[in-house]
Design a protein around this motif. Structure first.
Motif, PDB file in Angstrom:
ATOM      1  N   THR A  20       0.802  -1.326   0.071  1.00 33.18           N
ATOM      2  CA  THR A  20      -0.004   0.032   0.123  1.00 33.18           C
ATOM      3  C   THR A  20       0.733   1.239  -0.188  1.00 33.18           C
ATOM      4  OG1 THR A  20      -1.692  -1.179   1.191  1.00 33.18           O
ATOM      5  CG2 THR A  20      -1.850   0.995   1.231  1.00 33.18           C
ATOM      6  N   THR A  21       2.022   1.370   0.700  1.00 33.22           N
ATOM      7  CA  THR A  21       2.609   2.590   0.901  1.00 33.22           C
ATOM      8  C   THR A  21       3.516   2.394  -0.317  1.00 33.22           C
ATOM      9  OG1 THR A  21       3.200   1.927   3.248  1.00 33.22           O
ATOM     10  CG2 THR A  21       4.735   3.293   2.120  1.00 33.22           C
ATOM     11  N   LEU A  22       4.289   1.545  -0.917  1.00 34.27           N
ATOM     12  CA  LEU A  22       5.046   1.828  -2.003  1.00 34.27           C
ATOM     13  C   LEU A  22       4.024   2.185  -3.468  1.00 34.27           C
ATOM     14  CD1 LEU A  22       7.350  -1.091  -1.599  1.00 34.27           C
ATOM     15  CD2 LEU A  22       7.796   1.220  -0.855  1.00 34.27           C
ATOM     16  N   GLY A  23       2.911   1.507  -3.538  1.00 32.12           N
ATOM     17  CA  GLY A  23       2.178   1.758  -4.465  1.00 32.12           C
ATOM     18  C   GLY A  23       1.555   3.055  -4.565  1.00 32.12           C
ATOM     19  N   GLY A  24       1.159   3.610  -3.155  1.00 35.97           N
ATOM     20  CA  GLY A  24       0.656   4.762  -3.121  1.00 35.97           C
ATOM     21  C   GLY A  24       1.645   6.082  -3.420  1.00 35.97           C
ATOM     22  N   LEU A  25       2.984   5.632  -2.913  1.00 38.36           N
ATOM     23  CA  LEU A  25       3.992   6.758  -3.281  1.00 38.36           C
ATOM     24  C   LEU A  25       4.106   7.038  -4.936  1.00 38.36           C
ATOM     25  CD1 LEU A  25       6.691   5.650  -0.984  1.00 38.36           C
ATOM     26  CD2 LEU A  25       5.630   7.741  -0.788  1.00 38.36           C
ATOM     27  N   ILE A  26       4.018   5.861  -5.608  1.00 38.47           N
ATOM     28  CA  ILE A  26       4.254   6.146  -7.154  1.00 38.47           C
ATOM     29  C   ILE A  26       2.936   6.825  -7.708  1.00 38.47           C
ATOM     30  CG2 ILE A  26       4.431   4.724  -9.109  1.00 38.47           C
ATOM     31  CD1 ILE A  26       6.278   2.971  -7.997  1.00 38.47           C
ATOM     32  N   GLY A  27       1.767   6.257  -7.104  1.00 31.52           N
ATOM     33  CA  GLY A  27       0.361   6.948  -7.232  1.00 31.52           C
ATOM     34  C   GLY A  27       0.261   8.322  -7.198  1.00 31.52           C
ATOM     35  N   LEU A  28       0.881   8.502  -6.081  1.00 24.66           N
ATOM     36  CA  LEU A  28       0.832   9.928  -5.761  1.00 24.66           C
ATOM     37  C   LEU A  28       1.412  11.039  -6.518  1.00 24.66           C
ATOM     38  CD1 LEU A  28      -0.297  11.811  -3.243  1.00 24.66           C
ATOM     39  CD2 LEU A  28       2.022  11.512  -2.268  1.00 24.66           C
ATOM     40  N   GLU A  29       2.434  10.552  -7.219  1.00 25.25           N
ATOM     41  CA  GLU A  29       3.000  11.577  -8.359  1.00 25.25           C
ATOM     42  C   GLU A  29       2.210  11.548  -9.497  1.00 25.25           C
ATOM     43  OE1 GLU A  29       5.264  12.290 -11.918  1.00 25.25           O
ATOM     44  OE2 GLU A  29       4.282  10.548 -11.595  1.00 25.25           O
ATOM     45  N   ARG A  30       1.713  10.389  -9.672  1.00 26.08           N
ATOM     46  CA  ARG A  30       0.635  10.318 -11.064  1.00 26.08           C
ATOM     47  C   ARG A  30      -0.677  11.454 -10.790  1.00 26.08           C
ATOM     48  NH1 ARG A  30       2.720   9.604 -15.527  1.00 26.08           N
ATOM     49  NH2 ARG A  30       4.251  10.771 -14.542  1.00 26.08           N
ATOM     50  N   GLU A  31      -0.983  11.110  -9.688  1.00 26.09           N
ATOM     51  CA  GLU A  31      -2.299  11.832  -9.171  1.00 26.09           C
ATOM     52  C   GLU A  31      -1.923  13.269  -9.114  1.00 26.09           C
ATOM     53  OE1 GLU A  31      -6.494  12.190  -8.218  1.00 26.09           O
ATOM     54  OE2 GLU A  31      -5.277  10.222  -7.997  1.00 26.09           O
TER      55      GLU A  31
END
Length: 248
Positions: A20-31
């Motif tokens: 959740t943390t690692l995927g969220g970090l990358i997704g946060l940049e896309r968001e």
């Protein structure tokens, strides 16, 4: 039975939290950059791939001692890698000659791989991969824009009332300002033609490789005063205020 096929509930929760943390970090940049697949999408992909990896390794532990059963932890993981493509394809958009969403599609695929690593317990590889991906998305993106800004083609779309000589006058305006044409194509504007009745409205698409900005602005000023020109749109920002003054 070997302990390699067993995992505690605490370890499962830890791996899911890590995903959740690692995927969220990358997704946060896309968001943050307003891309199609953002924060929640990347989290869900990473958690899902982690779950499938956990299932593939530990979900069939009860059958390890069966004589005719062979364990293959990579079987379900291989299906994730090939199957995640449908999400990536949904993020890719094509608009004329430009294609967007390729980086987001790639980030979804990488997040799935990170989730598989987390599910298999490869924490170090998962963390380092996430760091590299974030560096690529944040740092290298800025460097790429800086390095490639002058090498990218400048695209201009001009809507005109088409008749003999209208294209020639526009091309001559570019040539007079020593702007070399890279590509050119035209297509009818269906909406405008329906409203215009007899007149045929065409969209003229011009592409220039590394043009001089000042000369291009001067050519645009000349073209915008032509009677046949209805509107003019550029895909790259040259001088927003000046463009609006000339096209209005």
């Amino acid at each position: 039975m070997s302990d390699v096929w067993h995992i505690t509930h605490t370890e499962m929760v830890l791996r899911l939290l890590c995903a959740t943390t690692l995927g969220g970090l990358i997704g946060l940049e896309r968001e943050w950059n307003n891309h199609a697949a953002g924060f929640r999408t990347h989290i869900l992909v990473c958690i899902g791939s982690t779950m499938i990896m956990l299932l593939s390794i530990y979900g069939f532990a009860e059958f390890v001692n069966e004589g005719s059963v062979r364990m293959d932890p990579a079987r379900l993981a291989a299906q994730v890698i090939s199957g995640i493509g449908f999400l990536g394809a949904g993020a890719i958009l094509r608009n004329g000659s430009s294609v967007s969403g390729l980086t987001t599609a790639a980030s979804i695929w990488v997040v799935a791989a990170i989730g598989l690593c987390v599910g298999a317990g490869f924490y170090f590889v998962s963390a380092v991969s996430t760091l590299f991906v974030l560096v690529s998305l944040f740092v290298l993106n800025k460097l790429e824009k800086h390095w490639m800004h002058r090498r990218r083609a400048q695209e201009i779309v001009i809507k005109v009332n088409f008749h003999t000589g209208s294209i020639g006058r526009i091309v001559s305006a570019f040539e007079e300002h020593r702007i070399s044409l890279n590509k050119f194509y035209m297509k009818p504007d269906e909406k405008s033609n329906e409203a215009a009745g007899v007149k045929q409205v065409m969209d003229l698409h011009f592409s220039f490789k590394n043009p001089n900005s000042e000369k291009l602005l001067l050519a645009i000023e000349t073209i915008s005063t032509m009677v046949d020109v209805i509107s003019l749109h550029t895909h790259h920002q040259l001088n927003a205020k000046r463009m609006k003054e000339q096209i209005a």
